[in-house]
Scaffold this motif. Structure first.
Motif, PDB file in Angstrom:
ATOM      1  N   GLY A 116     -33.390 -74.412 -46.122  1.00 26.74           N
ATOM      2  CA  GLY A 116     -34.540 -74.989 -45.445  1.00 26.74           C
ATOM      3  C   GLY A 116     -34.166 -75.571 -44.100  1.00 26.74           C
ATOM      4  O   GLY A 116     -34.090 -74.861 -43.103  1.00 26.74           O
ATOM      5  N   VAL A 117     -33.901 -76.889 -44.072  1.00 28.75           N
ATOM      6  CA  VAL A 117     -33.553 -77.580 -42.831  1.00 28.75           C
ATOM      7  C   VAL A 117     -32.169 -78.217 -42.995  1.00 28.75           C
ATOM      8  O   VAL A 117     -31.947 -78.992 -43.930  1.00 28.75           O
ATOM      9  N   VAL A 118     -31.270 -77.892 -42.081  1.00 23.70           N
ATOM     10  CA  VAL A 118     -29.912 -78.425 -42.110  1.00 23.70           C
ATOM     11  C   VAL A 118     -29.737 -79.393 -40.944  1.00 23.70           C
ATOM     12  O   VAL A 118     -30.069 -79.074 -39.797  1.00 23.70           O
ATOM     13  N   GLY A 119     -29.240 -80.588 -41.241  1.00 24.63           N
ATOM     14  CA  GLY A 119     -28.951 -81.578 -40.221  1.00 24.63           C
ATOM     15  C   GLY A 119     -27.461 -81.612 -39.905  1.00 24.63           C
ATOM     16  O   GLY A 119     -26.630 -81.453 -40.796  1.00 24.63           O
ATOM     17  N   ARG A 144     -33.384 -73.688 -40.478  1.00 22.93           N
ATOM     18  CA  ARG A 144     -33.730 -74.380 -39.240  1.00 22.93           C
ATOM     19  C   ARG A 144     -32.766 -75.550 -39.111  1.00 22.93           C
ATOM     20  O   ARG A 144     -32.337 -76.115 -40.122  1.00 22.93           O
ATOM     21  N   VAL A 145     -32.419 -75.931 -37.881  1.00 21.42           N
ATOM     22  CA  VAL A 145     -31.313 -76.858 -37.672  1.00 21.42           C
ATOM     23  C   VAL A 145     -31.729 -77.985 -36.726  1.00 21.42           C
ATOM     24  O   VAL A 145     -32.379 -77.745 -35.697  1.00 21.42           O
ATOM     25  N   MET A 146     -31.314 -79.210 -37.072  1.00 24.06           N
ATOM     26  CA  MET A 146     -31.432 -80.356 -36.181  1.00 24.06           C
ATOM     27  C   MET A 146     -30.041 -80.928 -35.948  1.00 24.06           C
ATOM     28  O   MET A 146     -29.249 -81.041 -36.893  1.00 24.06           O
ATOM     29  N   ILE A 147     -29.754 -81.280 -34.690  1.00 23.34           N
ATOM     30  CA  ILE A 147     -28.432 -81.771 -34.300  1.00 23.34           C
ATOM     31  C   ILE A 147     -28.564 -83.157 -33.692  1.00 23.34           C
ATOM     32  O   ILE A 147     -29.418 -83.381 -32.826  1.00 23.34           O
ATOM     33  N   GLU A 162     -30.691 -80.028 -23.042  1.00 24.24           N
ATOM     34  CA  GLU A 162     -31.396 -79.228 -22.040  1.00 24.24           C
ATOM     35  C   GLU A 162     -31.203 -77.734 -22.287  1.00 24.24           C
ATOM     36  O   GLU A 162     -32.169 -76.952 -22.247  1.00 24.24           O
ATOM     37  N   ALA A 163     -29.968 -77.326 -22.551  1.00 23.39           N
ATOM     38  CA  ALA A 163     -29.676 -75.904 -22.749  1.00 23.39           C
ATOM     39  C   ALA A 163     -30.359 -75.362 -24.002  1.00 23.39           C
ATOM     40  O   ALA A 163     -30.943 -74.264 -23.981  1.00 23.39           O
ATOM     41  N   VAL A 164     -30.293 -76.122 -25.089  1.00 24.36           N
ATOM     42  CA  VAL A 164     -30.930 -75.678 -26.332  1.00 24.36           C
ATOM     43  C   VAL A 164     -32.443 -75.606 -26.156  1.00 24.36           C
ATOM     44  O   VAL A 164     -33.102 -74.674 -26.642  1.00 24.36           O
ATOM     45  N   GLY A 165     -33.013 -76.578 -25.433  1.00 24.63           N
ATOM     46  CA  GLY A 165     -34.459 -76.581 -25.221  1.00 24.63           C
ATOM     47  C   GLY A 165     -34.962 -75.373 -24.459  1.00 24.63           C
ATOM     48  O   GLY A 165     -36.103 -74.941 -24.639  1.00 24.63           O
ATOM     49  N   LYS A 166     -34.119 -74.795 -23.596  1.00 22.92           N
ATOM     50  CA  LYS A 166     -34.515 -73.617 -22.836  1.00 22.92           C
ATOM     51  C   LYS A 166     -34.358 -72.324 -23.632  1.00 22.92           C
ATOM     52  O   LYS A 166     -34.988 -71.314 -23.304  1.00 22.92           O
ATOM     53  N   SER A 167     -33.513 -72.332 -24.637  1.00 27.01           N
ATOM     54  CA  SER A 167     -33.218 -71.102 -25.383  1.00 27.01           C
ATOM     55  C   SER A 167     -33.856 -71.039 -26.759  1.00 27.01           C
ATOM     56  O   SER A 167     -33.963 -69.957 -27.341  1.00 27.01           O
ATOM     57  N   PHE A 168     -34.260 -72.187 -27.299  1.00 25.51           N
ATOM     58  CA  PHE A 168     -34.791 -72.229 -28.662  1.00 25.51           C
ATOM     59  C   PHE A 168     -36.058 -73.070 -28.716  1.00 25.51           C
ATOM     60  O   PHE A 168     -36.173 -74.091 -28.020  1.00 25.51           O
ATOM     61  N   ASP A 169     -36.964 -72.653 -29.562  1.00 28.84           N
ATOM     62  CA  ASP A 169     -38.071 -73.530 -29.922  1.00 28.84           C
ATOM     63  C   ASP A 169     -37.539 -74.606 -30.848  1.00 28.84           C
ATOM     64  O   ASP A 169     -36.606 -74.362 -31.636  1.00 28.84           O
ATOM     65  N   ALA A 170     -38.108 -75.804 -30.757  1.00 25.47           N
ATOM     66  CA  ALA A 170     -37.606 -76.920 -31.554  1.00 25.47           C
ATOM     67  C   ALA A 170     -37.769 -76.686 -33.049  1.00 25.47           C
ATOM     68  O   ALA A 170     -37.116 -77.355 -33.855  1.00 25.47           O
ATOM     69  N   THR A 171     -38.627 -75.759 -33.452  1.00 29.40           N
ATOM     70  CA  THR A 171     -38.746 -75.456 -34.880  1.00 29.40           C
ATOM     71  C   THR A 171     -37.588 -74.590 -35.376  1.00 29.40           C
ATOM     72  O   THR A 171     -37.401 -74.436 -36.582  1.00 29.40           O
ATOM     73  N   GLU A 172     -36.825 -74.020 -34.447  1.00 29.55           N
ATOM     74  CA  GLU A 172     -35.637 -73.237 -34.812  1.00 29.55           C
ATOM     75  C   GLU A 172     -34.384 -74.105 -34.752  1.00 29.55           C
ATOM     76  O   GLU A 172     -33.588 -74.157 -35.693  1.00 29.55           O
ATOM     77  N   LEU A 173     -34.190 -74.755 -33.599  1.00 28.86           N
ATOM     78  CA  LEU A 173     -32.986 -75.546 -33.347  1.00 28.86           C
ATOM     79  C   LEU A 173     -33.365 -76.668 -32.399  1.00 28.86           C
ATOM     80  O   LEU A 173     -33.924 -76.417 -31.329  1.00 28.86           O
ATOM     81  N   ALA A 174     -33.094 -77.900 -32.791  1.00 24.40           N
ATOM     82  CA  ALA A 174     -33.477 -79.052 -31.980  1.00 24.40           C
ATOM     83  C   ALA A 174     -32.321 -80.024 -31.859  1.00 24.40           C
ATOM     84  O   ALA A 174     -31.522 -80.177 -32.789  1.00 24.40           O
ATOM     85  N   VAL A 175     -32.233 -80.687 -30.710  1.00 24.52           N
ATOM     86  CA  VAL A 175     -31.221 -81.702 -30.454  1.00 24.52           C
ATOM     87  C   VAL A 175     -31.916 -83.037 -30.249  1.00 24.52           C
ATOM     88  O   VAL A 175     -32.842 -83.144 -29.440  1.00 24.52           O
ATOM     89  N   THR A 176     -31.474 -84.048 -30.966  1.00 29.49           N
ATOM     90  CA  THR A 176     -32.109 -85.368 -30.885  1.00 29.49           C
ATOM     91  C   THR A 176     -31.476 -86.218 -29.792  1.00 29.49           C
ATOM     92  O   THR A 176     -30.531 -85.813 -29.128  1.00 29.49           O
ATOM     93  N   GLY A 177     -32.004 -87.427 -29.656  1.00 27.63           N
ATOM     94  CA  GLY A 177     -31.425 -88.390 -28.743  1.00 27.63           C
ATOM     95  C   GLY A 177     -30.175 -89.034 -29.317  1.00 27.63           C
ATOM     96  O   GLY A 177     -29.769 -88.765 -30.446  1.00 27.63           O
ATOM     97  N   ILE A 178     -29.565 -89.910 -28.514  1.00 24.94           N
ATOM     98  CA  ILE A 178     -28.325 -90.574 -28.929  1.00 24.94           C
ATOM     99  C   ILE A 178     -28.425 -92.086 -28.802  1.00 24.94           C
ATOM    100  O   ILE A 178     -27.426 -92.784 -28.916  1.00 24.94           O
ATOM    101  N   GLU A 179     -29.652 -92.597 -28.567  1.00 23.98           N
ATOM    102  CA  GLU A 179     -29.803 -94.034 -28.399  1.00 23.98           C
ATOM    103  C   GLU A 179     -29.571 -94.764 -29.718  1.00 23.98           C
ATOM    104  O   GLU A 179     -29.515 -94.156 -30.795  1.00 23.98           O
ATOM    105  N   ASN A 180     -29.429 -96.064 -29.641  1.00 27.35           N
ATOM    106  CA  ASN A 180     -29.176 -96.874 -30.833  1.00 27.35           C
ATOM    107  C   ASN A 180     -30.253 -96.646 -31.884  1.00 27.35           C
ATOM    108  O   ASN A 180     -31.447 -96.602 -31.575  1.00 27.35           O
ATOM    109  N   GLY A 181     -29.833 -96.514 -33.108  1.00 25.26           N
ATOM    110  CA  GLY A 181     -30.751 -96.367 -34.227  1.00 25.26           C
ATOM    111  C   GLY A 181     -31.034 -94.945 -34.629  1.00 25.26           C
ATOM    112  O   GLY A 181     -31.505 -94.696 -35.748  1.00 25.26           O
ATOM    113  N   VAL A 182     -30.743 -93.982 -33.750  1.00 26.32           N
ATOM    114  CA  VAL A 182     -31.055 -92.589 -34.067  1.00 26.32           C
ATOM    115  C   VAL A 182     -30.221 -92.092 -35.247  1.00 26.32           C
ATOM    116  O   VAL A 182     -30.726 -91.392 -36.128  1.00 26.32           O
TER     117      VAL A 182
END
Length: 477
Positions: A116-119, A144-147, A162-182
């Motif tokens: 399903g979804v791999v983190g 589907r993958v979240m990083i 930025e690179a992943v956002g240009k090559s993949f839809d977020a439902t396929e592969l998404a990169v999250t933020g790195i701020e505190n709490g994430v």
């Protein structure tokens, strides 16, 4: 394309997760063509951003040679993708499984299915490789993958997003933020599988958070990977190979040699050869462009403290001659350091070093290193040097580690047909190549009944037929 921004709030991270999860439950599983397309897009992303990734990683470290990023990260990933693309059709095929005689002519099969979804929670020390290597296996398996990248590598994290956002839809592969709490929000999501690479301490926290959702985890941790030098070893070869493995990425490698066990009579010779090899490789000045900086001032201060504690407790200090401490520290480069006569009670022997500091312990009896390794947490890697095959096999049989390399260091990690993973405190689970595909798949057992099978003979009312069936089962079992 829809992406999760670098400073995305928690609700945005949860929203993209639920979109991925919903599609993983309602859309048909990606077929071979879709998976290959995603892998090829990932390969294109790597190729087109190779220099930019290396530059961003170097900036995050303070300095890291582009050649190290290429050798240890980019080429590794390109090779992994190439191997996966070539092999994926076979990995996806139903697998034949033997069927017991009493069930003939029925058949058994294992059907690989996406979970399903791999983190993926990624570390900073190899931010490109250890972010995308598990993603390759997860994508190949149809997930589907979240990083979540590391906050210690912010420039790389922004570029990857930025690179992943240009090559993949977020439902396929998404990169999250790195701020505190994430990280806390991310690890608490009910992924179908979660991969974490990092320290044992943080790994325990991640595993506890995943456990609340019964999320299976692959933990790539670390620990103290020993080098055992046998009396039959060539000291010059040991020194050169251990020095390289220890200085690569300035020792900031989870499978770097952490300490050396050497016969007492060979200790001084090995120390001399190690120092000579280290000097040949990176010189004796911090300006050398082939040598990587320590990731942060905090990590540098920690290494300083470990060395100071060892020296205060009696260890002999071996460093480049006429060392200018301020010059090294200003570049955040830690001088290659050998500690002679390391003792178990020293702080440096209590925790993973993660830097270019190498304690040396000596032994008289071949059983001493084995006993020491077995008395402590099981290491992620073990390295043995020598020509005595009987002693080698004894060490391999009597110790348990995530992996091992004989007469060299690190190289077991680079084998695409071998799993990479820890054991005990050094981790659990494994991936790479077919092992990664299987780790991120559900291998569903399916039994196909044949119309010729006489299972009805076992139905009530019981009579002579069941006796004959039981007799047959006893005979063939």
């Amino acid at each position: 394309m829809d992406i999760v921004g670098l400073a995305a709030p928690a609700n945005a991270i949860e929203a993209i997760f639920h979109r991925q999860r919903s599609l993983s439950r309602t859309a048909p599983p990606p077929d071979l063509a879709e998976r290959l397309d995603r892998l090829r897009r990932l390969r294109g992303l790597l190729a087109s951003h190779e220099e930019a990734f290396a530059s961003a990683i170097s900036d995050d470290f303070g300095h890291r040679p582009a050649i190290e990023t290429m050798l240890t990260e980019t080429l590794f990933l390109l090779g992994e993708i190439k191997h996966t693309v070539r092999s994926l059709k076979g990995w996806m095929a139903p697998r034949r499984v033997a069927t017991q005689l009493q069930f003939w002519p029925a058949k058994n099969r294992l059907l690989p299915q996406p979970l399903g979804v791999v983190g993926v929670i990624a570390p900073w020390n190899y931010p490109l490789q250890l972010t995308l290597a598990p993603a390759i296996g997860a994508i190949a398996a149809g997930n589907r993958v979240m990083i979540k990248p590391s906050e210690f590598a912010p420039r790389f994290a922004g570029l990857l997003r930025e690179a992943v956002g240009k090559s993949f839809d977020a439902t396929e592969l998404a990169v999250t933020g790195i701020e505190n709490g994430v990280a806390e929000v991310f690890s608490a999501l009910p992924f179908d599988h979660l991969v974490f690479t990092g320290s044992t301490k943080v790994g325990r926290i991640v595993a506890a958070a995943a456990g609340r959702n019964l999320t299976p985890v692959t933990l790539e941790l670390g620990g103290k990977s020993p080098v055992i030098v046998d009396r039959s070893a060539d000291v010059a070869k040991v020194a050169e190979r251990v020095a390289y493995a220890k200085l690569l990425n300035a020792g900031q490698t989870c499978i770097a040699p952490d300490y050396v066990f050497v016969p007492e009579a060979m200790r001084d010779a090995l120390a001399e050869q190690l120092q000579s090899a280290m000097t040949r490789m990176i010189g004796s000045a911090p300006a050398n462009p082939d040598y990587t900086s320590i990731i942060s001032d905090r990590h540098y201060a920690r290494l300083d403290g470990l060395v100071a504690d060892a020296v205060a407790r009696g260890a002999g200090l071996v460093q480049p001659q006429a060392i200018d401490t301020a010059a090294w520290k200003s570049r955040r480069k830690f001088p290659p350091t050998i500690l002679l006569g390391a003792k178990p009670e020293m702080a440096i022997m209590q925790e993973e070093i993660f830097g270019p500091v190498l304690p040396i312990m000596s032994y008289r009896d071949a059983g001493e290193p084995i006993a020491y390794v077995n008395a402590h947490d099981r290491p992620l890697a073990l390295y043995w040097f020598g020509e005595d095959t009987a002693t080698r096999d004894d060490v391999l049989a009597r110790t348990v580690s995530g992996g091992a390399t004989i007469n060299d260091c690190l190289l077991h990690f680079a084998q695409v047909n071998q799993p990479m993973g820890g054991v005990g405190a050094s981790g659990c689970g494994a991936y790479h190549g077919p092992w990664g595909f299987d780790a991120f798949s559900k291998l569903k057992p399916v039994f196909y009944r044949s119309p010729l099978n006489r299972f009805a003979d076992a139905y009530p009312p019981y009579g002579p037929k069941i006796a004959r069936l039981i007799k047959l089962i006893r005979f063939v079992s």
